[in-house]
Design a protein around this motif. Structure first.
Motif, PDB file in Angstrom:
ATOM      1  N   GLU A 238       0.984  -1.239   0.090  1.00 30.82           N
ATOM      2  CA  GLU A 238      -0.105   0.030  -0.088  1.00 30.82           C
ATOM      3  C   GLU A 238       0.796   1.286  -0.169  1.00 30.82           C
ATOM      4  O   GLU A 238       0.467   2.429  -0.432  1.00 30.82           O
ATOM      5  CB  GLU A 238      -0.929   0.017   1.185  1.00 30.82           C
ATOM      6  CG  GLU A 238      -2.056  -1.037   1.190  1.00 30.82           C
ATOM      7  CD  GLU A 238      -2.969  -0.800   2.093  1.00 30.82           C
ATOM      8  OE1 GLU A 238      -3.120   0.141   2.988  1.00 30.82           O
ATOM      9  OE2 GLU A 238      -3.752  -2.021   2.402  1.00 30.82           O
ATOM     10  N   LYS A 241       1.656   2.731  -3.455  1.00 33.02           N
ATOM     11  CA  LYS A 241       0.474   3.378  -4.094  1.00 33.02           C
ATOM     12  C   LYS A 241       0.511   4.832  -3.249  1.00 33.02           C
ATOM     13  O   LYS A 241       0.330   5.847  -3.934  1.00 33.02           O
ATOM     14  CB  LYS A 241      -0.933   2.821  -3.747  1.00 33.02           C
ATOM     15  CG  LYS A 241      -1.151   1.364  -4.308  1.00 33.02           C
ATOM     16  CD  LYS A 241      -1.076   1.342  -5.814  1.00 33.02           C
ATOM     17  CE  LYS A 241      -1.040   0.085  -6.454  1.00 33.02           C
ATOM     18  NZ  LYS A 241       0.140  -0.676  -6.317  1.00 33.02           N
ATOM     19  N   GLU A 242       0.539   4.743  -2.087  1.00 34.39           N
ATOM     20  CA  GLU A 242       0.419   6.172  -1.279  1.00 34.39           C
ATOM     21  C   GLU A 242       1.582   6.881  -1.594  1.00 34.39           C
ATOM     22  O   GLU A 242       1.238   8.225  -1.830  1.00 34.39           O
ATOM     23  CB  GLU A 242       0.302   5.619   0.386  1.00 34.39           C
ATOM     24  CG  GLU A 242       0.817   7.028   1.266  1.00 34.39           C
ATOM     25  CD  GLU A 242      -0.348   7.836   1.216  1.00 34.39           C
ATOM     26  OE1 GLU A 242      -1.329   7.556   0.344  1.00 34.39           O
ATOM     27  OE2 GLU A 242      -0.122   9.121   1.573  1.00 34.39           O
ATOM     28  N   GLN A 245       0.976   8.280  -5.288  1.00 33.13           N
ATOM     29  CA  GLN A 245      -0.234   9.421  -5.174  1.00 33.13           C
ATOM     30  C   GLN A 245       0.041  10.532  -4.634  1.00 33.13           C
ATOM     31  O   GLN A 245      -0.317  11.612  -4.961  1.00 33.13           O
ATOM     32  CB  GLN A 245      -1.428   8.672  -4.562  1.00 33.13           C
ATOM     33  CG  GLN A 245      -2.179   7.386  -5.400  1.00 33.13           C
ATOM     34  CD  GLN A 245      -2.522   7.873  -6.812  1.00 33.13           C
ATOM     35  OE1 GLN A 245      -2.642   9.074  -6.793  1.00 33.13           O
ATOM     36  NE2 GLN A 245      -2.482   6.938  -7.615  1.00 33.13           N
ATOM     37  N   ALA A 246       1.068  10.575  -3.480  1.00 28.35           N
ATOM     38  CA  ALA A 246       1.167  11.547  -2.485  1.00 28.35           C
ATOM     39  C   ALA A 246       2.001  12.491  -3.700  1.00 28.35           C
ATOM     40  O   ALA A 246       1.877  13.796  -3.608  1.00 28.35           O
ATOM     41  CB  ALA A 246       1.793  11.269  -1.374  1.00 28.35           C
ATOM     42  N   LEU A 248       2.122  12.775  -6.790  1.00 27.54           N
ATOM     43  CA  LEU A 248       1.238  13.111  -7.827  1.00 27.54           C
ATOM     44  C   LEU A 248       0.266  14.404  -7.168  1.00 27.54           C
ATOM     45  O   LEU A 248      -0.132  15.272  -8.166  1.00 27.54           O
ATOM     46  CB  LEU A 248       0.541  12.039  -8.620  1.00 27.54           C
ATOM     47  CG  LEU A 248       1.446  11.138  -9.289  1.00 27.54           C
ATOM     48  CD1 LEU A 248       0.406   9.966  -9.768  1.00 27.54           C
ATOM     49  CD2 LEU A 248       2.196  11.651 -10.592  1.00 27.54           C
ATOM     50  N   GLY A 249      -0.101  14.219  -6.115  1.00 23.86           N
ATOM     51  CA  GLY A 249      -0.901  15.157  -5.475  1.00 23.86           C
ATOM     52  C   GLY A 249      -0.438  16.405  -4.676  1.00 23.86           C
ATOM     53  O   GLY A 249      -1.054  16.974  -4.294  1.00 23.86           O
ATOM     54  N   PRO A 253       3.739  11.977   1.943  1.00 20.07           N
ATOM     55  CA  PRO A 253       2.920  10.423   1.988  1.00 20.07           C
ATOM     56  C   PRO A 253       2.548  10.212   3.502  1.00 20.07           C
ATOM     57  O   PRO A 253       3.298  10.781   4.388  1.00 20.07           O
ATOM     58  CB  PRO A 253       3.893   9.727   1.387  1.00 20.07           C
ATOM     59  CG  PRO A 253       5.138  10.362   1.590  1.00 20.07           C
ATOM     60  CD  PRO A 253       4.841  11.926   1.333  1.00 20.07           C
TER      61      PRO A 253
END
Ligand code: CO8
Length: 258
Positions: A238, A241-242, A245-246, A248-249, A253
């Motif tokens: 996980e 993914k985190e 995503q962090a 990209l966002g 994280p």
């Protein structure tokens, strides 16, 4: 757990172990090494801990194995009882990173203990050496094996055969230590590095430790293959993914270590 030869504390997610036999410059006797092994195993098993720092005093990380405890031993004592060496390998089983914060003397078994850690941060007064030859013995906890891998055959031969000490500047130049800092900053620097490591995904941290250590045990092709398998396996976590995503966002994280 209460210990007599080490001090153990936690600072956030960092486990901190001080070698603590000041009158003998932290000479490593059987009891100290047993206690150190117990403390390392406990931190390794503690889910709240992400990294471990091992340090000594301002004057000595450790001035070697305890000479008084060895002086009268016979060959049969050391061979049959696996004496001295038997409780030294615990540190190798620790899967979380262990940083050695070294000030003062790191000699003989003290230098070997520092080299068993994952990396060494040195104070500017640190002195490394393998002076066993002056006692009529040879290094017994990896000095003749880890030192050449760390600093080259020539330097390792020089240190083990002449017993000369290497200062912090030389140790950094030849790659024995990763950083040198002023003595008064040593512990802070090591703790800050440990805090950074503890903020990462623990599975990724453990895989990096395992993979870098594999570089010493195998061929380049096998090592690359091993690294690739671990790299692929991070996509099952996980935290991968985190982490992505962090990024990209455009946020930090929050790793869950799963
Ligand atoms: N063992 C026991 N006591 C020690 C040790 C040691 N390794 N090193 C220092 N001490 C003691 C001294 O005896 C002294 O005690 P006391 O005050 O009661 O006389 C006290 O610590 C302070 O030492 P000094 O007065 O000598 O302090 P100096 O600042 O003058 O000198 C040195 C510091 C240069 C570090 C000096 O103490 C020294 O040379 N020590 C011995 C270093 C040495 O030879 N180390 C290698 C030991 S053999 C080894 O490590 C083999 C490892 C094999 C591993 C096997 C297991 C796997």
């Amino acid at each position: 757990m209460t210990y007599e030869n080490i001090l153990v504390e936690t600072q956030g997610k960092v486990g901190l172990i001080h070698l603590n036999r000041p009158k003998a410059l932290n000479a490593l006797n059987d009891q100290l090494m047993t206690e150190l092994g117990q403390a390392l195993v406990a931190f390794d098993a503690d889910p709240e801990i992400g990294c471990i720092v091992l340090t000594g005093s301002d004057k000595a990380f450790a001035a070697g194995a305890d000479i008084g405890g060895m002086a009268e031993l016979s060959y049969m004592d050391v061979f049959k009882g696996d004496y001295i060496t038997r409780n030294w390998e615990q540190i190798r089983s620790v899967r979380k990173p262990v940083i050695a914060a070294v000030a003062g003397f790191a000699l003989g078994g003290g230098c070997e203990l520092a080299m068993m850690c994952d990396f060494i941060i040195a104070a500017d007064n640190a002195k490394f050496g393998q002076p066993e030859i002056k006692l009529g013995i040879i290094p017994g906890a990896g000095g003749t094996q880890r030192l050449p891998r760390a600093v080259s055959k020539s330097k390792a031969m020089d240190m083990c055969l002449t017993a000369r000490m290497m200062d912090a500047a030389e140790a950094e130049r030849v790659g024995l230590v990763s950083r040198v800092v002023p003595l008064e900053r040593l512990l802070q620097e090591a703790l800050e590095a440990a805090i950074v490591i503890s903020s990462m995904s623990l599975p990724a941290v453990m895989m990096i430790k395992e993979s870098v250590n594999r570089a010493y045990e195998t061929t380049l092709a096998e090592g690359i293959n091993y690294e690739r398998r671990l790299f692929h396996s991070t996509f099952a976590t996980e935290d991968q993914k985190e982490g992505m995503q962090a990024f990209l966002g455009k946020r930090l994280p929050i790793f869950k270590n799963i």
